[in-house]
Scaffold this active site. Structure first.
Site, PDB file in Angstrom:
ATOM      1  N   HIS A  38       0.812  -1.210   0.000  1.00  0.00           N
ATOM      2  CA  HIS A  38       0.000   0.000   0.000  1.00  0.00           C
ATOM      3  C   HIS A  38       0.850   1.267   0.000  1.00  0.00           C
ATOM      4  O   HIS A  38       0.375   2.323  -0.424  1.00  0.00           O
ATOM      5  CB  HIS A  38      -0.961  -0.016   1.187  1.00  0.00           C
ATOM      6  CG  HIS A  38      -2.115  -0.942   0.988  1.00  0.00           C
ATOM      7  ND1 HIS A  38      -3.368  -0.708   1.512  1.00  0.00           N
ATOM      8  CD2 HIS A  38      -2.227  -2.114   0.308  1.00  0.00           C
ATOM      9  CE1 HIS A  38      -4.182  -1.693   1.171  1.00  0.00           C
ATOM     10  NE2 HIS A  38      -3.500  -2.563   0.443  1.00  0.00           N
TER      11      HIS A  38
ATOM     12  N   HIS B  43      -1.784 -12.541  -1.933  1.00  0.00           N
ATOM     13  CA  HIS B  43      -2.838 -13.265  -1.233  1.00  0.00           C
ATOM     14  C   HIS B  43      -2.446 -14.702  -0.910  1.00  0.00           C
ATOM     15  O   HIS B  43      -3.294 -15.491  -0.496  1.00  0.00           O
ATOM     16  CB  HIS B  43      -4.132 -13.217  -2.043  1.00  0.00           C
ATOM     17  CG  HIS B  43      -4.751 -11.859  -2.063  1.00  0.00           C
ATOM     18  ND1 HIS B  43      -5.940 -11.578  -2.702  1.00  0.00           N
ATOM     19  CD2 HIS B  43      -4.345 -10.688  -1.524  1.00  0.00           C
ATOM     20  CE1 HIS B  43      -6.227 -10.286  -2.557  1.00  0.00           C
ATOM     21  NE2 HIS B  43      -5.266  -9.735  -1.844  1.00  0.00           N
TER      22      HIS B  43
END
EC number: 1.11.1.21
Length: 728
Positions: free
Chosen positions: A97, A259
């Protein structure tokens, strides 16, 4: 990736700092903002002007730091326990991020300045609970001090997280110096978190934005607008990742690789969550999203409202993401927080609980995960990665390195022992200097030969400016080094006047070839250097014509990139839609800024101050650089004088809109009405905007002629050398 929905509808604008009256922007919201040219100017920097981060980084014991970071991964703290006993997933999300705000349209965002520490990013819904990740890092940052910036530490920690869980990364480069105030950046038009007014028509995402909603990094993991449609999600994914310069393979690798680790958090209703860091109470000390659900942490944590763990081994690198994705059919369900997610049909509980040993859960996925199976292009890539885990690992390693280093610019800026040896095309590779450079005598002789060719001042200056002014201080791309102006796509850009450009480059290439052929000992001049040198010769000639003798600085050492070293598709993002310095507007392209706004935007990308922008516009106008139809307020074109400012500020001239020409104005004699000049909004803003007029008045004064030339040359030289990181 977590992205909470609990703050939907809240206004992202801070209130309550009273006593406070209306600001100028409150009174005049359409006022041109030139303050962005003076952010991070050094006055807020506690390190002082002599601090050299690159030198400090060289003192860093990287191995010791990585050892400490590895130990931190499993040093679970009661105030924010580690999922599965390992902080790896949290730190990967933090690094992702930090870098993931990058957008290729203007090169802004990204990890290069450590902006995740500041508002608004520190309080974005998609960054919920990353404040905890940074607080976990504080003891390590405190220990190593100035030898590692926050910007570098955030990315390095993501790398170490991956390595500590068995993944081999592609490398790491330091060199991201911290800034000390938030950048004023356009993140979207919305006044509420998670608003999506940025769309028009058939889901056309406004430029230069790179995310689907205010406060998200990329996409809504529940699907567009919360609609759990994997194919619609795939369209959003493809658009947003492309705006971050990622292709389909890189996109699949990044999503699946990220993920493979950790989990999302949706133990309870988002209404239990408190204010974000910037809106919290002073005693909270910058920690936000305090939850009153159960313990508020660990098994009771709420971040995104989603409750998904993708892998049977969430703290170890594996291929379980793809194995699970294709092993099951999926049914729509809801998390404990009420968010849309997917659960495997007819499956055994095989996913470990993050906190209760021996407890298992059914496999789960996000809508955005299923997009990698149901979009036909993504599915083909995903199945290849399923069947070829080594290809997946290599693709993820490379894509992760690109994600975390995309805004660092050329490799000459990379620091540390883990810099990969391989050159990657997205790094805009420029060959290293491999020959002796020209000296002062050569430079003087070459300038004379340039002027003897008959090329005009306008042609010389325009070409040099077109070459250098592509530079973006945001992601350190563009600039004169590499001479990519001679290659596609730049040679064909309308703003560069292709016919004139081809003529000038042909002449300069001839001079370069003749000079190099005549040398002994291998001395050469590159075309990149030749273009800048020729521009300097043009400026000197123009200054002399105005009665001022000046020597324009020139430092050789640029090299010429090849077509094979140039990603033409990626460079298309640098093409000017509007260039106020050249009074250029591409009427065929969709514009998302007014011309004067685009001027300031371009100046900020060039790292110019307000006075530097002002003096450059005034000089380029009288030199007829770029598109000379408007703004040439002088009777002595191609002569470097302050005439632009003298005539713009002359009260004997009255300005009126030109009939049938949007954005064009006529300057008429106030008494006779006779036409004198034509100008654009960019020209007239220097008389209209109070601060820019103040700068213009300095250069329009009777005693400013020499100052104007001196300041123009200094600003010109700054732009010509903006990409010369080898000189720093």
């Amino acid at each position: 990736m977590d992205n909470p929905t609990d703050t939907a509808g809240k206004c992202p604008v801070a209130h309550g700092n009273k006593p406070r009256g209306p600001s100028n922007r409150d009174w005049w919201p359409n006022q041109l903002n030139v303050q962005i040219l003076h952010h991070n100017s050094g006055r807020a920097d506690p390190m002082g002007k002599d601090f050299d981060y690159a030198e400090e980084f060289k003192k860093l014991d990287l191995d010791a730091l990585k050892k400490d970071l590895t130990a931190l991964m499993t040093d679970s703290q009661d105030w924010w326990p580690a999922d599965f006993g390992h902080y790896g997933g949290l730190f990967i999300r933090m690094a992702w991020h930090s870098a993931g705000t990058y957008r290729i349209t203007d090169g802004r965002g990204g990890a290069g300045q450590g902006q995740q520490r500041f508002a608004p990013l520190n309080s974005w819904p998609d960054n919920a609970n990353l404040d905890k990740a940074r607080r976990l890092l504080w003891p390590i940052k405190q220990k190593y001090g100035n030898r590692i910036s926050w910007a570098d530490l955030l990315i390095l920690t993501g790398n170490v997280a991956l390595e500590s869980m068995g993944f081999k990364t592609f490398g790491f480069a330091g060199g991201r110096a911290d800034v000390w105030e938030p950048e004023e950046l356009y993140w979207g038009p919305e006044g509420t978190w998670l608003g999506d007014e940025r769309y028009s028509g058939e889901r056309q995402l406004a430029e230069p934005l790179g995310a689907v909603q205010m406060g998200l990094i990329y996409v809504n993991p529940e699907g567009p607008g919360g609609n759990p449609d994997p194919l619609a999600s795939a369209r959003d994914i493809r658009e947003t990742f492309a705006r971050m310069a990622m292709n389909d393979e890189e996109t699949v690798a990044l999503i699946a690789g990220g993920h493979t680790f950790g989990k999302t958090h949706g133990a309870g209703d988002p209404s239990f969550i408190g204010a974000e860091p910037e809106g919290g109470a002073i005693e909270d000390q910058g920690l936000g999203w305090k939850s009153s659900f159960g313990s508020g942490v660990g098994k009771d944590a709420i971040t995104a409202g989603l409750e998904v763990t993708w892998s049977q081994t969430p703290t170890k690198w594996s291929n379980y993401f793809f194995e699970n994705l294709f092993a099951y059919e999926w049914e729509l369900t809801k998390s404990p927080a009420g968010a849309h997610q997917w659960q495997a049909k007819n499956a055994e509980a095989s996913i470990p609980d993050a906190y209760e040993a021996g407890k298992k859960h059914l496999p789960t996925m996000l809508t955005s995960d299923l997009a990698l199976r149901f979009d036909p292009i993504y599915e083909k890539i995903s199945r290849r990665f399923l069947e070829n885990p080594d290809q997946f690992a290599d693709a993820f390693a490379r894509a992760w390195f690109k994600l975390t280093h995309r805004d660092m610019g050329p490799k000459v800026r990379y620091l540390g022992p883990e810099v990969p040896a391989e050159d990657l095309i997205w790094q805009d590779v420029i060959p290293a200097v491999d020959h002796p450079l020209v000296g002062d005598k050569d430079i003087a002789e070459l300038k004379a030969k340039v002027l003897a060719t008959g090329l005009s001042v306008q042609e010389l200056v325009s070409t040099a400016w077109a070459s250098a002014s592509t530079f973006r201080g945001s992601d350190k791309r563009g600039g004169a080094n590499g001479a990519r102006i001679r290659l596609a796509p730049q040679k064909d850009w309308d703003a560069n006047q292709p016919a004139q450009l081809a003529k000038v480059l042909g002449v300069l290439e001839g001079l370069q070839k003749d000079f190099n052929a005549a040398q002994t000992g291998g001395k050469k001049i590159s075309l990149a250097d030749m273009i800048v040198l020729a521009g300097a010769a043009g400026v000197e000639k123009a200054a002399a014509a105005g009665g001022t003798t000046v020597s324009v600085p020139f430092t050789p050492g640029r090299m010429d990139a090849s077509e094979a070293q140039t990603d033409a598709h990626s460079f298309a993002a640098l093409e000017p839609r509007i260039d106020g310095f050249r009074n250029y507007v591409n009427d065929k392209r969709l514009q998302f800024m007014k011309p004067e706004e685009a001027l300031v935007d371009r100046a900020q990308l060039l790292t110019l101050t307000g006075p530097e922008m002002t003096v450059l516009v005034g000089g380029l106008r009288v030199l007829k650089a770029g598109q000379p139809e408007h703004g040439v307020f002088t009777a002595r074109p191609e002569t470097l004088t302050n005439d632009f400012f003298v005539n713009l500020l002359d009260m004997a001239t009255q300005w009126v809109p030109a009939a049938g020409k949007d954005g064009v104005y006529e300057g008429r004699d106030r008494k006779t009405g006779a036409a004198k000049w034509t100008g654009t909004r960019v020209d007239l803003i220097f008389g209209s905007h109070s601060q820019l007029r103040a700068f213009a008045e300095v250069y329009g004064q009777a005693d400013a002629k020499e100052k104007f030339v001196k300041d123009f040359v200094a600003a010109w030289n700054k732009v010509m050398n903006a990409d010369r990181f080898d000189l720093v």
